[in-house]
Design a protein around this motif. Structure first.
Motif, PDB file in Angstrom:
ATOM      1  N   UNK A 114      34.364  48.775  31.109  1.00 48.94           N
ATOM      2  CA  UNK A 114      34.018  47.700  32.038  1.00 48.94           C
ATOM      3  C   UNK A 114      35.143  47.543  33.070  1.00 48.94           C
ATOM      4  N   UNK A 115      34.823  46.878  34.161  1.00 47.76           N
ATOM      5  CA  UNK A 115      35.831  46.586  35.182  1.00 47.76           C
ATOM      6  C   UNK A 115      36.486  45.245  34.868  1.00 47.76           C
ATOM      7  N   UNK A 116      37.805  45.262  34.674  1.00 53.38           N
ATOM      8  CA  UNK A 116      38.542  44.028  34.385  1.00 53.38           C
ATOM      9  C   UNK A 116      39.286  43.590  35.651  1.00 53.38           C
ATOM     10  N   UNK A 117      39.116  42.329  36.007  1.00 53.53           N
ATOM     11  CA  UNK A 117      39.829  41.753  37.147  1.00 53.53           C
ATOM     12  C   UNK A 117      40.728  40.640  36.611  1.00 53.53           C
ATOM     13  N   UNK A 118      42.018  40.708  36.955  1.00 53.92           N
ATOM     14  CA  UNK A 118      42.962  39.711  36.470  1.00 53.92           C
ATOM     15  C   UNK A 118      43.064  38.510  37.393  1.00 53.92           C
ATOM     16  N   UNK A 119      43.097  37.336  36.810  1.00 56.92           N
ATOM     17  CA  UNK A 119      43.354  36.106  37.569  1.00 56.92           C
ATOM     18  C   UNK A 119      44.605  35.472  36.975  1.00 56.92           C
ATOM     19  N   UNK A 120      45.664  35.433  37.777  1.00 59.46           N
ATOM     20  CA  UNK A 120      46.954  34.923  37.317  1.00 59.46           C
ATOM     21  C   UNK A 120      47.291  33.660  38.091  1.00 59.46           C
ATOM     22  N   UNK A 121      48.101  32.802  37.516  1.00 57.19           N
ATOM     23  CA  UNK A 121      48.517  31.610  38.228  1.00 57.19           C
ATOM     24  C   UNK A 121      49.225  30.644  37.304  1.00 57.19           C
ATOM     25  N   UNK A 122      49.694  29.544  37.858  1.00 49.58           N
ATOM     26  CA  UNK A 122      50.478  28.586  37.080  1.00 49.58           C
ATOM     27  C   UNK A 122      49.709  28.027  35.881  1.00 49.58           C
ATOM     28  N   UNK A 123      50.464  27.693  34.847  1.00 47.33           N
ATOM     29  CA  UNK A 123      49.895  27.063  33.667  1.00 47.33           C
ATOM     30  C   UNK A 123      50.022  25.555  33.759  1.00 47.33           C
ATOM     31  N   UNK A 124      51.044  24.996  33.125  1.00 46.08           N
ATOM     32  CA  UNK A 124      51.222  23.544  33.060  1.00 46.08           C
ATOM     33  C   UNK A 124      51.367  22.923  34.450  1.00 46.08           C
TER      34      UNK A 124
END
Lengths: 163, 163, 163, 163
Positions: A3-13
């Motif tokens: 499958x094609x995986x797309x990452x979504x990253x960003x701040x947590x708390x």
């Protein structure tokens, strides 16, 4: 077939409401395309919102966790990968993503964008200033788009995937 | 009793002559203090120069390598640590450093600075523009000094170590 | 809500026909229960066979790869996770598995069984001699069953999951 | 020029008095040869004793820690490497060792021996039964000596180093 995986990253708390809302709509939109949404997996901020959006669209979600068990795992993660690598898992996040979308910026997210550029993974930025984009653009000869809307981000991902 | 390890990070193949010269003098100066110089260990750029400078001052050097054997190892590394972690080893670099000095900037170095900030390790920048410093300063509430000379960098390290 | 991941570990290039056949039937049987099959992801031996079996039953498969891209990836892996950790990825394999089934034995598989025991993950052995089971049993106070058939292995997994 | 690092691995909290004494004498003897002693770095069992022995002989010691800071660090470690990799650091231990000596056996030590064999690093066993040696010998075509005394272990290391 993978499958094609797309990452979504960003701040947590420290994620802002705008970042969280954007991450939710990003997750929803990517899942609608049939792509798998990959995040850092914790039950907070951009990670959690992106997975929740993907699940709302009936999608599949992968979380790459820094710890060795599920105590801080988002309930919207289908496939939890427990690395016990701490922040070294950030490199696993980006290597496993066909495209990395950063939604907002913090120290962890900055490390993921830099590691993605180092590995030659395409990066799309959202919810950051042009100055932030300009900084990362100095680190690579590949183009780093700054997408102002989820629709534009989707188009940028399509361009990178050549679909 | 554990020795004090100070990390010197920076570009490899793309390092400029000014970055290489600064790294050499940094390595020399830190080793003169009795501190151990830690780098990414490869035989190129800032990594190699910092280790060469430290050896010229009679110091001890540690290299944290991305691969599993010594084929690209700097001859100025005394203690090679073979991680086979690829760029995930960047997190080992910064966690093992009491202070991280970045000399020049590239994608790998940016990931190290970001990971250092994430882990709360003090960072000193050299050979970068004020705009680069300003970007990283947005990621932390701790002060990130931009040192214009090796003497100033040494003083900043002393301040962080409280010696 | 997190799916249940069950790991199937075993030899790659050196797998015997009996190990490959058992791995295929294991993958098929676990997928029939609705569980996700996790392996080392390469296109060889027990890893490949377990994923192929799971796909034949309509299941979902995860591969945790030692490298940073897909050149040796099994076509039966749905979700490839590229770690670039080399054999350090073996710890990710076992931490991400609710139960680890080792089918056959080699140096890599032995490291996975040992790491699973270290982390307190339940282990089921197949296709090994009683002497091998006896060795691993000395390393833990938890029981390590040696399952002679796939049906027995399934029952052991059920016992560990308490379902 | 890179120093020669020899790894001494073995149980932590569960080490027996005989294992601890052997580890101390091993560390002393290896350091007398001018070699650097590498261990897992924690202040307990075989790790701590090997480092203490090496320091008593005036040697240099490296500790590869599973965590991100020094709270469980042996005071006999000169060069602490903080990996925050948990037990994935076991692969760093063996890759960084020219020869791996296992003194006693537990789940963590077994993973290190297996990872060393996987990577082709020479292994010497001490303080284990012949059955344990026989098990590991099935995993490799290289010879795995079981040394009954420190003097014999030293000779085996010399043979592997070809010095």
């Amino acid at each position: 077939m993978a499958r094609i995986l797309i990452g979504i990253m960003g701040p947590g708390e420290t994620a802002t409401p705008a970042e969280v809302e954007t991450a939710y709509r990003l997750g929803y939109t990517l899942a609608e395309q049939g792509w798998v949404v990959l995040t850092g997996g914790r039950n907070v901020g951009v990670m959690a919102a992106a997975c929740q959006g993907a699940k709302a669209a009936g999608g599949l979600t992968v979380g790459i966790l820094p710890g060795d068990r599920g105590d801080r795992l988002s309930t919207a993660v289908d496939i939890p990968i427990f690395t016990d690598l701490g922040n070294a898992r950030n490199n696993v996040n980006v290597l496993s993503s066909r495209v990395v979308i950063a939604c907002g910026m913090g120290a962890g997210t900055a490390s993921e964008v830099a590691l993605a550029l180092k590995a030659g993974r395409p990066v799309v930025l959202m919810q950051v200033t042009p100055a932030v984009r300009d900084f990362f653009q100095t680190l690579t000869t590949n183009s780093i788009p700054l997408a102002e809307t989820v629709a534009i981000a989707l188009q940028e991902v399509r361009n990178f995937l050549d679909v």
